[in-house]
Scaffold this motif. Structure first.
Motif, PDB file in Angstrom:
ATOM      1  N   ASP A   6      60.676  44.397  33.359  1.00 53.01           N
ATOM      2  CA  ASP A   6      62.076  44.166  33.720  1.00 53.01           C
ATOM      3  C   ASP A   6      62.269  43.690  35.153  1.00 53.01           C
ATOM      4  O   ASP A   6      63.239  42.991  35.449  1.00 53.01           O
ATOM      5  N   VAL A   7      61.372  44.089  36.065  1.00 57.07           N
ATOM      6  CA  VAL A   7      61.527  43.633  37.453  1.00 57.07           C
ATOM      7  C   VAL A   7      60.755  42.331  37.667  1.00 57.07           C
ATOM      8  O   VAL A   7      61.285  41.365  38.201  1.00 57.07           O
TER       9      VAL A   7
ATOM     10  N   LEU B  46      71.122  48.065  32.876  1.00 56.47           N
ATOM     11  CA  LEU B  46      69.852  48.481  33.486  1.00 56.47           C
ATOM     12  C   LEU B  46      68.915  47.291  33.665  1.00 56.47           C
ATOM     13  O   LEU B  46      68.324  47.097  34.736  1.00 56.47           O
ATOM     14  N   VAL B  47      68.795  46.478  32.616  1.00 57.00           N
ATOM     15  CA  VAL B  47      67.887  45.331  32.665  1.00 57.00           C
ATOM     16  C   VAL B  47      68.362  44.333  33.725  1.00 57.00           C
ATOM     17  O   VAL B  47      67.551  43.780  34.489  1.00 57.00           O
ATOM     18  N   ALA B  50      67.505  45.740  37.132  1.00 54.86           N
ATOM     19  CA  ALA B  50      66.064  45.661  37.383  1.00 54.86           C
ATOM     20  C   ALA B  50      65.669  44.226  37.706  1.00 54.86           C
ATOM     21  O   ALA B  50      64.867  43.983  38.609  1.00 54.86           O
ATOM     22  N   ALA B  51      66.259  43.270  36.994  1.00 52.18           N
ATOM     23  CA  ALA B  51      65.906  41.864  37.218  1.00 52.18           C
ATOM     24  C   ALA B  51      66.372  41.406  38.591  1.00 52.18           C
ATOM     25  O   ALA B  51      65.790  40.491  39.188  1.00 52.18           O
TER      26      ALA B  51
END
Lengths: 43, 225
Positions: A6-7, B46-47, B50-51
């Motif tokens: 996701d990061v 959330l995604v 996070a991105a």
């Protein structure tokens, strides 16, 4: 797995190769991580 | 599709990794289930968060000067220790010779030995000077010696003017000096455990300065009286 997917935007196949896992395991761990984070952030 | 079945597919749905037919089934369930819609909303959020996170965080650069100083200091210290080794041996040899000489002289009357004992103005000062050569840092040892000399001189003046100072003031000053001396002993003990600590070095010098300041103030006050 959460950070890698996701990061950093890597795919489950890439993560599986990096961590020597089955892609299904990477998916399951991402699922668990997202659920725990969702719960932590919701509370 | 049940809520549990949706839960296992939600991640792939959000990531756009579900086959078309399954994605359609998930969408249909979501349209009719508020709880699963909430789970979907939270997952998407959330995604997205996070991105948006940075992929790597560079450490702040200002850590380096401190690290560099410490390295230079430790290098200097080890060089110093290697140079000092022969000096330490020489010092040990001197002590042994002195002991031997004392043993030889023991049989003689102790007249000469008494003359050697230099009366110190205060036991407090002795405590300061006695520890100074043990300090790891030569600059610090020199500073400690300077402060000890200053403190001794001031204490001497103070002793001469004792009678001019009110007893309760004198008691307060002596109480303060005792506190400072205790602090000095504590900092010195801590420094013995961690000789390269800049903070402790600074603290030791600051405590010495405080002691000299107190003495200087009292002496000035007693002069004004």
């Amino acid at each position: 797995v959460f950070v890698l997917h996701d990061v950093e935007g890597r795919t489950h196949d890439e993560i599986a190769a990096m961590l020597d896992l089955a892609p299904g395991t990477s998916k399951a761990q991402l699922h668990r991580a997202r659920r725990l984070l969702r719960e932590a952030l919701a509370s | 599709m049940t809520c549990q079945e949706l839960e296992t597919r939600l991640d792939d749905f959000v990531d756009g990794a579900l086959p078309e037919a399954e994605a359609q089934a998930v969408a249909t369930h979501l349209a009719g289930c508020a709880a699963c819609r909430e789970a979907e909303r939270q997952t998407r959020r959330l995604v997205a968060h996070a991105a948006a996170l940075p992929r790597s965080v560079a450490p702040p650069r200002d850590l380096w000067p401190g690290v560099e100083r410490q390295i230079a200091r430790e290098r200097g210290l080890s060089r110093l220790l290697s140079v000092r080794q022969p000096m330490l041996l020489a010092a040990a040899a001197t002590v042994v010779l002195a002991l031997l000489a004392a043993l030889v002289w023991e049989g003689r009357p102790a007249v000469g030995v008494q003359a050697v004992a230099i009366p110190s103005p205060s036991a407090r000062v002795e405590a300061v000077t006695a520890h100074a050569p043990g300090a790891a840092d030569p600059e610090l040892a020199a500073a400690e010696r300077d402060y000890a000399v200053a403190a001794t001189a001031l204490l001497e003046v103070l002793q001469q003017r004792r009678d001019r100072i009110a007893p309760e003031d004198l008691a307060r000053v002596e109480g303060n000096l005792e506190v400072i001396d205790r602090a000095l002993a504590e900092v010195r003990a801590a420094l013995a455990r961690d000789p390269s600590s800049l903070e402790l070095n600074r603290m030791l010098v600051a405590t010495h300065r405080k002691k000299v300041d107190v003495l200087r103030r009292v002496v000035r006050l007693s002069t004004a009286l």
